[in-house]
Design a protein around this motif. Structure first.
Motif, PDB file in Angstrom:
ATOM      1  N   ARG A 105       0.020 129.820   8.258  1.00 55.49           N
ATOM      2  CA  ARG A 105      -0.573 129.487   7.156  1.00 55.49           C
ATOM      3  C   ARG A 105      -0.041 128.575   6.450  1.00 55.49           C
ATOM      4  O   ARG A 105      -1.017 127.400   6.783  1.00 55.49           O
ATOM      5  CB  ARG A 105      -0.804 131.076   6.373  1.00 55.49           C
ATOM      6  CG  ARG A 105      -1.387 130.305   5.473  1.00 55.49           C
ATOM      7  CD  ARG A 105      -2.072 131.341   4.369  1.00 55.49           C
ATOM      8  NE  ARG A 105      -2.191 132.595   4.777  1.00 55.49           N
ATOM      9  CZ  ARG A 105      -1.170 133.938   4.897  1.00 55.49           C
ATOM     10  NH1 ARG A 105      -0.076 133.445   4.302  1.00 55.49           N
ATOM     11  NH2 ARG A 105      -1.735 135.300   5.516  1.00 55.49           N
ATOM     12  N   LYS A 142      -2.742 124.608   6.472  1.00 56.03           N
ATOM     13  CA  LYS A 142      -3.620 124.682   5.582  1.00 56.03           C
ATOM     14  C   LYS A 142      -2.583 122.929   5.557  1.00 56.03           C
ATOM     15  O   LYS A 142      -3.490 122.500   5.385  1.00 56.03           O
ATOM     16  CB  LYS A 142      -2.570 125.389   4.198  1.00 56.03           C
ATOM     17  CG  LYS A 142      -3.727 126.683   4.555  1.00 56.03           C
ATOM     18  CD  LYS A 142      -3.108 126.728   3.081  1.00 56.03           C
ATOM     19  CE  LYS A 142      -3.798 128.574   2.519  1.00 56.03           C
ATOM     20  NZ  LYS A 142      -4.174 129.141   1.433  1.00 56.03           N
ATOM     21  N   THR A 157      -4.832 119.518   5.119  1.00 61.38           N
ATOM     22  CA  THR A 157      -5.001 118.781   4.771  1.00 61.38           C
ATOM     23  C   THR A 157      -4.731 117.262   5.119  1.00 61.38           C
ATOM     24  O   THR A 157      -5.642 115.711   4.471  1.00 61.38           O
ATOM     25  CB  THR A 157      -3.965 118.448   3.776  1.00 61.38           C
ATOM     26  OG1 THR A 157      -3.029 118.272   4.396  1.00 61.38           O
ATOM     27  CG2 THR A 157      -3.386 119.442   2.692  1.00 61.38           C
ATOM     28  N   LEU A 182      -7.013 129.126  10.929  1.00 60.55           N
ATOM     29  CA  LEU A 182      -6.723 129.507  10.565  1.00 60.55           C
ATOM     30  C   LEU A 182      -7.654 131.285   9.919  1.00 60.55           C
ATOM     31  O   LEU A 182      -7.125 131.981   9.639  1.00 60.55           O
ATOM     32  CB  LEU A 182      -7.208 128.678   9.000  1.00 60.55           C
ATOM     33  CG  LEU A 182      -6.240 128.845   7.838  1.00 60.55           C
ATOM     34  CD1 LEU A 182      -4.693 129.697   7.436  1.00 60.55           C
ATOM     35  CD2 LEU A 182      -7.088 127.568   6.716  1.00 60.55           C
ATOM     36  N   THR A 185     -12.527 131.062   4.644  1.00 58.77           N
ATOM     37  CA  THR A 185     -12.300 129.776   5.777  1.00 58.77           C
ATOM     38  C   THR A 185     -13.107 129.832   6.174  1.00 58.77           C
ATOM     39  O   THR A 185     -13.072 128.164   6.172  1.00 58.77           O
ATOM     40  CB  THR A 185     -10.715 130.357   6.676  1.00 58.77           C
ATOM     41  OG1 THR A 185      -9.476 131.027   5.554  1.00 58.77           O
ATOM     42  CG2 THR A 185     -10.433 129.686   7.178  1.00 58.77           C
TER      43      THR A 185
END
Length: 499
Positions: free
Chosen positions: A383, A387, A391, A403, A419
């Protein structure tokens, strides 16, 4: 008189009568070669055949066909004598000179070929035969001397400047050109293939080296030579093609396409060691050509030499420290070898190096890193990587899919819903995200929400496709992902949709 009438008459009679008929025919037409050959064929014993041919040659000493037939029926010793006489009677026929040279000793063969060259100064085959003779002599001398370190000219780094074979071919081309003979590169390349098939690889290479560039413009050399090599490969003349690629790599050492073609030749020829040697030279001259490093590593890996593949990739890192492809190749090697810790470290280093350089790695690095964590079962680490990747690459549908699937697998429906909601805002044209979103709602029994998601998907995807000019792969056939948005609401399968 028509000789065909006599031949047909003989065919219609018994063997004994046929001999008598042909005998009368040659008496009337003693200069007709076909009748003498027919008379020869009517004899059963070789001695009788030879007698007929000798009588024929007394009448027609200039017939090459008769000389060849007599030589074929004679022993090696008699054949030498006959060919010596044949070259006197038919001095303009190169085949007779070459046949005599093949039967003679090394020294005598040189004498024969020198006479042939004086008699036929415009005949290239005499020069080529002399080169083959010299190659055989050099090979014999090397064997006698116990020289087991001889290297194939077409695969060595340098051209052997001391080779007499090369000097003979150079002199041949120069001499013929001075006498006004056009140097036809097509002819010479065919002779190179002939030399290869006859077991004379050095002569083959030297012919290519000296003549492959004749009558070719400088700007056309690379294209022409690669085309020539391809035709040789199609005819399975691998050494001739190898020789052409050798000239390519010597002339264009910095062109990676030439090295790739040369390596592919060795793959087709089935010579793995030669392929390794070609790629080793290739990365020396083109160190920044990542594809060459990857080819070299893959060849070692598929043959089970994992340590060798690792060593090649380590050298590739040194030459291309910022190449994402090299990092991913090294990752794949370790991952396939079931070394997840090594794979994890490699991708971590790739991300760290990118951060130090003030740049970012591609989404593939994050995808592969997440796959490693999924493989070892560390959902939190997976995870965190996903993430982090989002970004840097917020428009990556693959990372959003992974995800969302992770949150569903963890049983956190709200997180998964959040999500997919974010993902569809970021990537409105990705049909798979919408389908995953709809499948999530269906799995929770929220059929009204499923219907709303699909209706929204149709509008958003259609708008995205329209803005893309209708070129999106989502909008093609009835089997396209977009078409699935018009099907009944999806039912969740075991494990969800694939990424």
């Amino acid at each position: 008189m028509n000789p065909d009438v006599w031949s047909e008459n003989a065919r219609l009679n018994t063997a004994e009568d046929a001999k008598a008929i042909i005998a009368r025919a040659v008496a009337h037409m003693p200069l007709n070669v076909d009748l003498w050959m027919h008379a020869t064929q009517l004899e059963d014993e070789d001695d009788r055949k030879r007698q007929v041919l000798r009588k024929a040659l007394e009448k027609i000493p200039s017939s090459v066909r008769l000389w060849k037939a007599l030589v074929d029926l004679s022993s090696e010793t008699d054949a030498k004598v006959l060919l010596a006489r044949a070259t006197e009677c038919c001095p303009q026929h190169v085949d007779l000179w070459l046949a005599l040279a093949r039967l003679e000793t090394k020294e005598n063969a040189r004498v024969v070929l020198n006479k042939a060259r004086e008699t036929l100064p415009l005949e290239p085959l005499v020069w080529i035969a002399a080169a083959k003779l010299e190659e055989a002599s050099e090979a014999n001398d090397a064997t006698v001397a116990g020289d087991s370190a001889s290297v194939d000219t077409a695969t060595s780094d340098q051209v052997d400047a001391k080779s007499l074979v090369g000097k003979i071919i150079e002199r041949a081309v120069k001499s013929l050109a001075n006498k006004g003979v056009s140097i036809d590169r097509e002819f010479w390349l065919k002779e190179a293939e002939t030399a290869e098939r006859s077991g004379h690889p050095k002569t083959c290479f030297e012919i290519v080296r000296v003549t492959v560039g004749k009558n070719v413009e400088d700007e056309d050399r690379k294209r022409t030579w690669i085309s020539d090599a391809g035709e040789c490969i199609a005819r399975e003349s691998f050494h001739t093609a190898r020789s052409i690629y050798k000239m390519c790599t010597l002339t264009f050492p910095g062109k990676k396409s030439v090295w790739i073609a040369a390596a592919e030749l060795e793959r087709v020829a089935g010579d793995s060691h030669a392929m390794d040697a070609v790629l080793k030279k290739a990365v020396k001259y083109c160190p920044t050509a990542v594809v060459l490093w990857l080819m070299a590593a893959k060849e070692l890996w598929v043959r089970g030499n994992v340590h060798g593949a690792r060593a090649v990739l380590e050298e590739a890192f040194v030459a291309n420290p910022d190449s994402e492809d090299v990092w991913l190749a090294a990752f794949k090697l370790e991952f396939e070898q079931r070394q997840p810790e090594r794979a994890r470290v490699l991708l971590l280093k790739a991300r760290e190096k990118a951060n130090e350089a003030g740049s970012s790695v591609g989404e593939r690095v994050y995808v592969k890193a997440a796959v490693v964590e999924r493989e070892v079962g560390d959902l939190n680490a997976e995870r965190a990587i996903l993430k982090e990747g989002l970004t840097v690459h917020p428009g990556s549908d693959k990372l959003w899919l992974m995800l969302g699937q992770l949150e569903r697998q963890a049983g956190d429906v709200e997180r998964a819903r959040e999500t997919y909601a974010k993902a569809t805002r970021r990537c409105p044209s990705c049909v798979f995200l919408w389908l995953e979103f709809a499948m999530l709602e269906t799995s929770q029994g929220n059929h009204a929400k499923t219907k709303a998601v699909l209706e929204q998907a149709r509008l958003r995807v259609a708008a995205a496709v329209s803005s893309d000019g209708g070129n999106s792969s989502n909008s093609s056939s009835n089997n396209s992902p977009m078409a699935q948005l018009w099907l009944p609401p999806p039912r969740p399968g075991p494990g969800g949709a694939a990424c």
